[in-house]
Design a protein around this motif. Sequence first.
Motif, PDB file in Angstrom:
ATOM      1  N   HIS A 182       2.588   5.670   8.876  1.00 54.23           N
ATOM      2  CA  HIS A 182       2.252   6.897   8.139  1.00 54.23           C
ATOM      3  C   HIS A 182       0.955   6.711   7.358  1.00 54.23           C
ATOM      4  CE1 HIS A 182       6.263   8.359   9.041  1.00 54.23           C
ATOM      5  NE2 HIS A 182       6.748   7.208   8.606  1.00 54.23           N
ATOM      6  N   PRO A 183      -0.187   6.672   8.026  1.00 57.02           N
ATOM      7  CA  PRO A 183      -1.454   6.438   7.318  1.00 57.02           C
ATOM      8  C   PRO A 183      -1.793   7.532   6.305  1.00 57.02           C
ATOM      9  CG  PRO A 183      -1.836   6.992   9.634  1.00 57.02           C
ATOM     10  CD  PRO A 183      -0.361   6.844   9.460  1.00 57.02           C
ATOM     11  N   GLU A 184      -1.122   8.660   6.389  1.00 60.11           N
ATOM     12  CA  GLU A 184      -1.367   9.746   5.440  1.00 60.11           C
ATOM     13  C   GLU A 184      -0.698   9.503   4.090  1.00 60.11           C
ATOM     14  OE1 GLU A 184       2.583  10.757   7.269  1.00 60.11           O
ATOM     15  OE2 GLU A 184       0.739   9.819   7.977  1.00 60.11           O
ATOM     16  N   ILE A 185       0.229   8.560   4.019  1.00 57.62           N
ATOM     17  CA  ILE A 185       0.923   8.255   2.769  1.00 57.62           C
ATOM     18  C   ILE A 185       0.140   7.173   2.026  1.00 57.62           C
ATOM     19  CG2 ILE A 185       3.035   7.283   1.754  1.00 57.62           C
ATOM     20  CD1 ILE A 185       4.589   8.550   4.067  1.00 57.62           C
ATOM     21  N   GLY A 186      -0.185   7.462   0.783  1.00 59.54           N
ATOM     22  CA  GLY A 186      -0.869   6.478  -0.032  1.00 59.54           C
ATOM     23  C   GLY A 186       0.069   5.334  -0.391  1.00 59.54           C
ATOM     24  N   VAL A 187      -0.476   4.149  -0.497  1.00 56.64           N
ATOM     25  CA  VAL A 187       0.304   2.967  -0.856  1.00 56.64           C
ATOM     26  C   VAL A 187      -0.363   2.291  -2.044  1.00 56.64           C
ATOM     27  CG1 VAL A 187       0.992   0.649  -0.112  1.00 56.64           C
ATOM     28  CG2 VAL A 187       1.239   2.579   1.458  1.00 56.64           C
ATOM     29  N   LEU A 188       0.414   2.127  -3.115  1.00 52.53           N
ATOM     30  CA  LEU A 188      -0.068   1.400  -4.281  1.00 52.53           C
ATOM     31  C   LEU A 188       0.854   0.207  -4.495  1.00 52.53           C
ATOM     32  CD1 LEU A 188      -1.933   1.081  -6.729  1.00 52.53           C
ATOM     33  CD2 LEU A 188      -0.355   2.543  -8.003  1.00 52.53           C
ATOM     34  N   VAL A 189       0.333  -0.981  -4.225  1.00 49.84           N
ATOM     35  CA  VAL A 189       1.081  -2.204  -4.465  1.00 49.84           C
ATOM     36  C   VAL A 189       0.929  -2.527  -5.947  1.00 49.84           C
ATOM     37  CG1 VAL A 189       1.222  -4.671  -3.957  1.00 49.84           C
ATOM     38  CG2 VAL A 189       0.784  -3.036  -2.114  1.00 49.84           C
ATOM     39  N   LEU A 190       2.056  -2.740  -6.596  1.00 53.43           N
ATOM     40  CA  LEU A 190       2.082  -3.047  -8.023  1.00 53.43           C
ATOM     41  C   LEU A 190       2.871  -4.339  -8.171  1.00 53.43           C
ATOM     42  CD1 LEU A 190       1.376  -2.035 -10.888  1.00 53.43           C
ATOM     43  CD2 LEU A 190       3.571  -0.848 -10.893  1.00 53.43           C
ATOM     44  N   SER A 191       2.173  -5.420  -8.476  1.00 50.71           N
ATOM     45  CA  SER A 191       2.817  -6.720  -8.435  1.00 50.71           C
ATOM     46  C   SER A 191       2.370  -7.637  -9.558  1.00 50.71           C
ATOM     47  CB  SER A 191       2.501  -7.382  -7.089  1.00 50.71           C
ATOM     48  OG  SER A 191       3.145  -8.630  -6.989  1.00 50.71           O
ATOM     49  N   GLN A 192       3.105  -8.719  -9.723  1.00 49.45           N
ATOM     50  CA  GLN A 192       2.701  -9.770 -10.649  1.00 49.45           C
ATOM     51  C   GLN A 192       1.808 -10.774  -9.951  1.00 49.45           C
ATOM     52  OE1 GLN A 192       6.849 -10.718 -11.851  1.00 49.45           O
ATOM     53  NE2 GLN A 192       5.951 -10.748 -13.893  1.00 49.45           N
ATOM     54  N   ILE A 210       4.851   0.105  -4.595  1.00 50.09           N
ATOM     55  CA  ILE A 210       5.656  -0.955  -4.004  1.00 50.09           C
ATOM     56  C   ILE A 210       5.391  -2.300  -4.680  1.00 50.09           C
ATOM     57  CG2 ILE A 210       6.169  -2.162  -1.838  1.00 50.09           C
ATOM     58  CD1 ILE A 210       4.919   0.314  -0.395  1.00 50.09           C
ATOM     59  N   ASP A 211       6.485  -2.986  -5.029  1.00 49.74           N
ATOM     60  CA  ASP A 211       6.397  -4.359  -5.524  1.00 49.74           C
ATOM     61  C   ASP A 211       6.294  -5.290  -4.318  1.00 49.74           C
ATOM     62  OD1 ASP A 211       6.444  -6.598  -7.184  1.00 49.74           O
ATOM     63  OD2 ASP A 211       8.616  -6.579  -7.404  1.00 49.74           O
ATOM     64  N   VAL A 212       5.644  -6.440  -4.509  1.00 47.09           N
ATOM     65  CA  VAL A 212       5.475  -7.409  -3.427  1.00 47.09           C
ATOM     66  C   VAL A 212       6.785  -8.104  -3.098  1.00 47.09           C
ATOM     67  CG1 VAL A 212       4.391  -9.603  -2.808  1.00 47.09           C
ATOM     68  CG2 VAL A 212       3.039  -7.819  -3.904  1.00 47.09           C
ATOM     69  N   ARG A 213       7.427  -8.623  -4.106  1.00 45.51           N
ATOM     70  CA  ARG A 213       8.604  -9.474  -3.908  1.00 45.51           C
ATOM     71  C   ARG A 213       9.880  -8.698  -4.202  1.00 45.51           C
ATOM     72  NH1 ARG A 213       6.560 -15.334  -6.157  1.00 45.51           N
ATOM     73  NH2 ARG A 213       4.696 -15.379  -4.876  1.00 45.51           N
ATOM     74  N   MET A 214      10.684  -8.519  -3.142  1.00 43.37           N
ATOM     75  CA  MET A 214      11.947  -7.797  -3.268  1.00 43.37           C
ATOM     76  C   MET A 214      13.025  -8.535  -2.477  1.00 43.37           C
ATOM     77  SD  MET A 214      10.914  -3.754  -3.211  1.00 43.37           S
ATOM     78  CE  MET A 214      10.102  -3.730  -1.635  1.00 43.37           C
ATOM     79  N   PRO A 215      14.285  -8.147  -2.695  1.00 44.56           N
ATOM     80  CA  PRO A 215      15.376  -8.784  -1.955  1.00 44.56           C
ATOM     81  C   PRO A 215      15.209  -8.590  -0.454  1.00 44.56           C
ATOM     82  CG  PRO A 215      16.205  -7.407  -3.742  1.00 44.56           C
ATOM     83  CD  PRO A 215      14.738  -7.149  -3.645  1.00 44.56           C
ATOM     84  N   PRO A 216      15.771  -9.468   0.351  1.00 43.48           N
ATOM     85  CA  PRO A 216      16.707 -10.528  -0.035  1.00 43.48           C
ATOM     86  C   PRO A 216      16.033 -11.851  -0.388  1.00 43.48           C
ATOM     87  CG  PRO A 216      16.674 -10.361   2.338  1.00 43.48           C
ATOM     88  CD  PRO A 216      15.751  -9.282   1.805  1.00 43.48           C
ATOM     89  N   THR A 217      14.819 -12.130   0.083  1.00 42.58           N
ATOM     90  CA  THR A 217      14.216 -13.443  -0.153  1.00 42.58           C
ATOM     91  C   THR A 217      13.305 -13.478  -1.372  1.00 42.58           C
ATOM     92  OG1 THR A 217      12.227 -13.092   1.183  1.00 42.58           O
ATOM     93  CG2 THR A 217      14.201 -13.918   2.340  1.00 42.58           C
ATOM     94  N   HIS A 218      12.928 -12.332  -1.870  1.00 39.62           N
ATOM     95  CA  HIS A 218      11.995 -12.229  -3.007  1.00 39.62           C
ATOM     96  C   HIS A 218      10.672 -12.924  -2.707  1.00 39.62           C
ATOM     97  CE1 HIS A 218      14.889 -10.341  -5.654  1.00 39.62           C
ATOM     98  NE2 HIS A 218      15.789 -11.137  -5.115  1.00 39.62           N
TER      99      HIS A 218
END
Length: 170
Positions: A74-84, A51-59
């Motif tokens: 869903h704590p069983e789903i891994g989350v990888l934040v990939l951002s600038q 997941i990217d941090v900044r997305m539409p509509p406000t970015h």
Amino acid sequence: MRLILADDSVLLREGLTRLLDEAGHEVVAAVADAPALLDAVERHRPDVAVIDVRMPPTHRDEGLRAALEIRERHPEIGVLVLSQYVEQHYAARLLAGSTEGLGYLLKDRVSEVAEFLGALERVRAGGTALDPEVVRSLLARATRADPLSRLSPREAEVLRHLAEGLTNAA
């Protein structure tokens, strides 16, 4: 590994999809905004959401808010934040709970594909993948947020005695 990609950049989504396909992973959805991400998670139940941090509509922070919601639902789903960006407030909230199956990497600092794929594997296996810059930023924030951490040992001792009810003379 079954993955969902969420980034508003079509070039990044397509590039990551091809890279992950070539590495033997299945991208079950690649979306451009947080509502589509949350819908895809409900429909596909991936192993990991990137997941990217900044997305539409406000970015601004839609991706991190969606990541928090995924972690809660869903704590069983891994989350990888990939951002600038290091969004300190949300990163702190994201890391405040369980850090199992959680990652936060900065796009500009991922220097090798193998490093990125390794981070995905760690997150899927319940591990953690944090960019050192994210850790540094959060530690700096924690130090600023706690004024007691700036006291000298003697000042902390005096404050402790005052809290115990001792007088200035005592």
